[in-house]
Motif scaffolding. Structure first.
Motif, PDB file in Angstrom:
ATOM      1  N   SER A  63      34.046  12.077 -24.678  1.00 16.92           N
ATOM      2  CA  SER A  63      34.273  11.844 -23.250  1.00 16.92           C
ATOM      3  C   SER A  63      33.275  12.631 -22.397  1.00 16.92           C
ATOM      4  O   SER A  63      32.812  12.133 -21.369  1.00 16.92           O
ATOM      5  CB  SER A  63      35.716  12.182 -22.864  1.00 16.92           C
ATOM      6  N   VAL A  64      32.915  13.824 -22.836  1.00 16.33           N
ATOM      7  CA  VAL A  64      31.925  14.610 -22.098  1.00 16.33           C
ATOM      8  C   VAL A  64      30.562  13.925 -22.173  1.00 16.33           C
ATOM      9  O   VAL A  64      29.849  13.840 -21.170  1.00 16.33           O
ATOM     10  CB  VAL A  64      31.880  16.065 -22.620  1.00 16.33           C
ATOM     11  N   GLU A  65      30.194  13.411 -23.341  1.00 23.52           N
ATOM     12  CA  GLU A  65      28.921  12.689 -23.463  1.00 23.52           C
ATOM     13  C   GLU A  65      28.887  11.465 -22.557  1.00 23.52           C
ATOM     14  O   GLU A  65      27.872  11.189 -21.924  1.00 23.52           O
ATOM     15  CB  GLU A  65      28.663  12.282 -24.919  1.00 23.52           C
ATOM     16  N   ILE A  66      29.997  10.736 -22.490  1.00 25.45           N
ATOM     17  CA  ILE A  66      30.049   9.544 -21.629  1.00 25.45           C
ATOM     18  C   ILE A  66      29.787   9.921 -20.173  1.00 25.45           C
ATOM     19  O   ILE A  66      29.072   9.204 -19.463  1.00 25.45           O
ATOM     20  CB  ILE A  66      31.408   8.831 -21.791  1.00 25.45           C
ATOM     21  N   LEU A  67      30.333  11.039 -19.737  1.00 26.75           N
ATOM     22  CA  LEU A  67      30.143  11.456 -18.345  1.00 26.75           C
ATOM     23  C   LEU A  67      28.787  12.125 -18.096  1.00 26.75           C
ATOM     24  O   LEU A  67      28.278  12.083 -16.979  1.00 26.75           O
ATOM     25  CB  LEU A  67      31.278  12.382 -17.911  1.00 26.75           C
ATOM     26  N   LEU A  68      28.213  12.726 -19.112  1.00 22.22           N
ATOM     27  CA  LEU A  68      26.903  13.371 -18.944  1.00 22.22           C
ATOM     28  C   LEU A  68      25.744  12.377 -18.937  1.00 22.22           C
ATOM     29  O   LEU A  68      24.750  12.597 -18.246  1.00 22.22           O
ATOM     30  CB  LEU A  68      26.670  14.417 -20.033  1.00 22.22           C
ATOM     31  N   ARG A  69      25.841  11.311 -19.696  1.00 25.68           N
ATOM     32  CA  ARG A  69      24.712  10.365 -19.802  1.00 25.68           C
ATOM     33  C   ARG A  69      24.202   9.862 -18.453  1.00 25.68           C
ATOM     34  O   ARG A  69      23.004   9.872 -18.214  1.00 25.68           O
ATOM     35  CB  ARG A  69      25.069   9.206 -20.716  1.00 25.68           C
ATOM     36  N   PRO A  70      25.060   9.439 -17.528  1.00 32.04           N
ATOM     37  CA  PRO A  70      24.519   8.927 -16.253  1.00 32.04           C
ATOM     38  C   PRO A  70      23.943  10.012 -15.339  1.00 32.04           C
ATOM     39  O   PRO A  70      23.189   9.703 -14.430  1.00 32.04           O
ATOM     40  CB  PRO A  70      25.715   8.256 -15.578  1.00 32.04           C
ATOM     41  N   ILE A  71      24.291  11.271 -15.580  1.00 31.38           N
ATOM     42  CA  ILE A  71      23.814  12.328 -14.669  1.00 31.38           C
ATOM     43  C   ILE A  71      22.745  13.223 -15.266  1.00 31.38           C
ATOM     44  O   ILE A  71      22.157  14.035 -14.557  1.00 31.38           O
ATOM     45  CB  ILE A  71      24.989  13.211 -14.183  1.00 31.38           C
ATOM     46  N   MET A  72      22.450  13.073 -16.548  1.00 26.17           N
ATOM     47  CA  MET A  72      21.575  14.042 -17.216  1.00 26.17           C
ATOM     48  C   MET A  72      20.142  14.061 -16.695  1.00 26.17           C
ATOM     49  O   MET A  72      19.418  15.009 -16.946  1.00 26.17           O
ATOM     50  CB  MET A  72      21.598  13.838 -18.729  1.00 26.17           C
ATOM     51  N   ASP A  73      19.730  13.060 -15.941  1.00 26.51           N
ATOM     52  CA  ASP A  73      18.381  13.051 -15.380  1.00 26.51           C
ATOM     53  C   ASP A  73      18.376  13.284 -13.866  1.00 26.51           C
ATOM     54  O   ASP A  73      17.341  13.153 -13.226  1.00 26.51           O
ATOM     55  CB  ASP A  73      17.694  11.720 -15.699  1.00 26.51           C
ATOM     56  N   SER A  74      19.514  13.648 -13.316  1.00 28.33           N
ATOM     57  CA  SER A  74      19.628  13.864 -11.874  1.00 28.33           C
ATOM     58  C   SER A  74      19.625  15.359 -11.564  1.00 28.33           C
ATOM     59  O   SER A  74      20.615  16.049 -11.791  1.00 28.33           O
ATOM     60  CB  SER A  74      20.914  13.237 -11.340  1.00 28.33           C
ATOM     61  N   GLU A  75      18.509  15.837 -11.016  1.00 31.78           N
ATOM     62  CA  GLU A  75      18.412  17.266 -10.718  1.00 31.78           C
ATOM     63  C   GLU A  75      19.470  17.703  -9.719  1.00 31.78           C
ATOM     64  O   GLU A  75      20.050  18.777  -9.842  1.00 31.78           O
ATOM     65  CB  GLU A  75      17.020  17.618 -10.192  1.00 31.78           C
ATOM     66  N   SER A  76      19.752  16.867  -8.731  1.00 30.81           N
ATOM     67  CA  SER A  76      20.736  17.267  -7.723  1.00 30.81           C
ATOM     68  C   SER A  76      22.129  17.437  -8.333  1.00 30.81           C
ATOM     69  O   SER A  76      22.887  18.311  -7.914  1.00 30.81           O
ATOM     70  CB  SER A  76      20.776  16.259  -6.580  1.00 30.81           C
ATOM     71  N   ILE A  77      22.475  16.648  -9.332  1.00 33.61           N
ATOM     72  CA  ILE A  77      23.795  16.774  -9.957  1.00 33.61           C
ATOM     73  C   ILE A  77      23.790  17.874 -11.015  1.00 33.61           C
ATOM     74  O   ILE A  77      24.757  18.616 -11.152  1.00 33.61           O
ATOM     75  CB  ILE A  77      24.247  15.432 -10.561  1.00 33.61           C
ATOM     76  N   CYS A  78      22.701  18.026 -11.745  1.00 32.23           N
ATOM     77  CA  CYS A  78      22.639  19.028 -12.813  1.00 32.23           C
ATOM     78  C   CYS A  78      22.625  20.461 -12.294  1.00 32.23           C
ATOM     79  O   CYS A  78      22.779  21.400 -13.064  1.00 32.23           O
ATOM     80  CB  CYS A  78      21.425  18.786 -13.705  1.00 32.23           C
ATOM     81  N   THR A  79      22.468  20.629 -10.991  1.00 35.09           N
ATOM     82  CA  THR A  79      22.478  21.976 -10.410  1.00 35.09           C
ATOM     83  C   THR A  79      23.837  22.328  -9.811  1.00 35.09           C
ATOM     84  O   THR A  79      24.015  23.430  -9.309  1.00 35.09           O
ATOM     85  CB  THR A  79      21.403  22.098  -9.313  1.00 35.09           C
ATOM     86  N   VAL A  80      24.800  21.405  -9.876  1.00 35.43           N
ATOM     87  CA  VAL A  80      26.119  21.634  -9.292  1.00 35.43           C
ATOM     88  C   VAL A  80      26.980  22.410 -10.282  1.00 35.43           C
ATOM     89  O   VAL A  80      27.158  21.994 -11.420  1.00 35.43           O
ATOM     90  CB  VAL A  80      26.800  20.293  -8.928  1.00 35.43           C
TER      91      VAL A  80
END
Length: 117
Positions: free
Chosen positions: A14-31
């Motif tokens: 479930s964590v992988e499913i939620l990480l895949r769409p955001i893993m290339d978004s710097e603005s989200i990865c810094t939250v």
């Protein structure tokens, strides 16, 4: 992602499913979440997600490797009982996971290594 983890019901899948769409978004990865400072990289390491996801999270926000996870206790990764038991009863009560008390402030690599033990 943070809500799932705090619910105590998160699994690696479930964590992988939620990480895949955001893993290339710097603005989200810094939250870092609403309480404490827990980055997506910290969560990925705790839940032992795939190497590819960790690599892309680091490529997107490399500074995360130098940031310590700080905040309230997070529940331990939730095991998927159906994967471990072919006769799993879907109506059986599943005990909530116990919180990790030994990782209050740690770097992502430390969290990852702790999960491998």
């Amino acid at each position: 992602l943070h809500l799932l983890v705090h619910s105590g019901r998160a699994t690696t899948e479930s964590v992988e499913i939620l990480l895949r769409p955001i893993m290339d978004s710097e603005s989200i990865c810094t939250v870092g979440g609403s309480s404490g400072y827990v980055l997506p990289l910290h969560i990925g390491c705790q839940y032992q997600v795939s190497y590819e996801i960790l690599r892309r999270l680091l490529r997107t926000f490399a500074e995360a490797a130098h940031q310590t996870r700080r905040g309230p206790e997070l529940p331990a990764p939730h095991a998927n009982p159906a994967a471990n038991n072919a006769n799993h009863n879907p109506n059986a009560r599943v005990e909530p996971p116990q919180p990790l008390t030994h990782i209050q402030e740690a770097y992502a690599l430390d969290i990852f290594e702790e999960g491998r033990e």
